[in-house]
Write an enzyme that holds these catalytic residues in place. Sequence first.
Site, PDB file in Angstrom:
ATOM      1  N   CYS A 254       5.670 101.823 -24.560  1.00 38.00           N
ATOM      2  CA  CYS A 254       4.538 102.127 -24.906  1.00 38.00           C
ATOM      3  C   CYS A 254       5.477 101.743 -26.849  1.00 38.00           C
ATOM      4  O   CYS A 254       5.577 102.958 -27.018  1.00 38.00           O
ATOM      5  CB  CYS A 254       3.937 102.209 -24.627  1.00 38.00           C
ATOM      6  SG  CYS A 254       1.910 101.245 -25.883  1.00 38.00           S
ATOM      7  N   ASN A 255       5.801 100.802 -27.541  1.00 40.99           N
ATOM      8  CA  ASN A 255       5.458 100.806 -28.234  1.00 40.99           C
ATOM      9  C   ASN A 255       4.579 100.886 -29.148  1.00 40.99           C
ATOM     10  O   ASN A 255       5.055 101.754 -30.338  1.00 40.99           O
ATOM     11  CB  ASN A 255       6.020  99.240 -28.981  1.00 40.99           C
ATOM     12  CG  ASN A 255       6.761  98.555 -28.216  1.00 40.99           C
ATOM     13  OD1 ASN A 255       8.392  98.418 -29.253  1.00 40.99           O
ATOM     14  ND2 ASN A 255       6.803  98.061 -27.306  1.00 40.99           N
TER      15      ASN A 255
ATOM     16  N   CYS B 296       6.456  94.036 -27.082  1.00 46.08           N
ATOM     17  CA  CYS B 296       5.169  95.301 -26.935  1.00 46.08           C
ATOM     18  C   CYS B 296       5.297  94.831 -25.280  1.00 46.08           C
ATOM     19  O   CYS B 296       6.183  94.017 -25.073  1.00 46.08           O
ATOM     20  CB  CYS B 296       3.741  93.993 -26.768  1.00 46.08           C
ATOM     21  SG  CYS B 296       2.184  94.419 -26.008  1.00 46.08           S
TER      22      CYS B 296
ATOM     23  N   HIS C 164       4.351  94.560 -22.463  1.00 49.33           N
ATOM     24  CA  HIS C 164       3.209  94.105 -21.775  1.00 49.33           C
ATOM     25  C   HIS C 164       4.116  92.372 -21.939  1.00 49.33           C
ATOM     26  O   HIS C 164       3.299  91.417 -21.443  1.00 49.33           O
ATOM     27  CB  HIS C 164       2.067  93.265 -22.089  1.00 49.33           C
ATOM     28  CG  HIS C 164       1.510  94.826 -21.978  1.00 49.33           C
ATOM     29  ND1 HIS C 164       1.435  96.415 -22.413  1.00 49.33           N
ATOM     30  CD2 HIS C 164      -0.096  94.815 -20.981  1.00 49.33           C
ATOM     31  CE1 HIS C 164       0.206  97.278 -21.905  1.00 49.33           C
ATOM     32  NE2 HIS C 164      -0.648  95.996 -20.967  1.00 49.33           N
TER      33      HIS C 164
HETATM   34  N1  DGL Z   1       2.293  98.136 -23.841  1.00 50.43           N
HETATM   35  C1  DGL Z   1       1.570  98.351 -25.143  1.00 50.43           C
HETATM   36  C2  DGL Z   1       3.006  97.945 -26.504  1.00 50.43           C
HETATM   37  O1  DGL Z   1       4.230  98.193 -25.834  1.00 50.43           O
HETATM   38  C3  DGL Z   1       0.252  98.475 -25.722  1.00 50.43           C
HETATM   39  C4  DGL Z   1      -0.494  97.274 -25.609  1.00 50.43           C
HETATM   40  C5  DGL Z   1      -1.525  97.521 -25.786  1.00 50.43           C
HETATM   41  O2  DGL Z   1      -2.286  98.386 -24.843  1.00 50.43           O
HETATM   42  O3  DGL Z   1      -2.236  97.367 -27.285  1.00 50.43           O
HETATM   43  O4  DGL Z   1       3.214  97.917 -27.251  1.00 50.43           O
END
Ligand code: DGL
Length: 261
Positions: free
Chosen positions: A70-71, A180, A182
């Site tokens: 998770c970034n 990100c 996602h």
């Molecule tokens: N998957 C996440 C990332 O890489 C975070 C997304 C979130 O929870 O806002 O930043």
Amino acid sequence: MRIGFFDSGIGGLTVLYEALRILPHEDYLYYADSTHVPYGNKPKDLVRRYVGEAAKFLVAKGIQALVVSCNTATSVAINELRNHCQIPIIGMEPAIKPAVKDHRDKRVLVFATEMTLKEEKFQKLVSHVDDQRIIDYLPLQELVMHAENFVFDPEIIIPYLEKKLASYDMSCYGTIVLGCTHFPYYKRTFRKIIPRHIKIIDGNLGTVRHLKRQIEALASRRTGKGMIEFYISGQRADDELFIRYLQQYAEFEKEMPAQSQ
Ligand code: DGL
């Protein structure tokens, strides 16, 4: 080896997907903090607390390495995690180094969460690598909850992206960085609206290669049985939901193989 993967939700599965390909014989514990997702628009102290709780939980389950897939969590909590945990901690950051290195006289556009882009860690990285001032960035925070809600329908996603990108002249760009975890679920959708000359990259494969190097260097290393356990905010979760995402992601990847760095 028992390896922990952590994300605010199902984004980290796009990284776990690569780990299952490259390191299929390890055991994985995937922790989605779905009770608190999204992180990207929450106060940073709160996110830091959530990440700390998740790491503590996974360490108590006997993991020998942790991938913060998770970034956003990496940007606010990685230093603290490294100070408190005795195991290797692998974080993620938007893959802007390779994007700038191979910019081909074009600009680079980074998509990430609001928090990742605002954080000092990202700003420092930019000032370190972007001496030609070719990086622009755009938060696509709403995509996180679309992915969480299993909304992949281009008819819903494309109008959102078109609106966000309306003021950008895409002919200036050579690379888009998905910062990100996602967002790789939407590579196929991005491809529908982003000109073909633009490369779309993410850091997933690079992160797993880094994990591989780290665990191969561990003297105590023993491969596992290729098992996966899933957790949602500290509770054992039903595999089905996560398998559904992994299968969906595998489908997307078949059409749009990774250009990971
Ligand atoms: N998957 C996440 C990332 O890489 C975070 C997304 C979130 O929870 O806002 O930043």
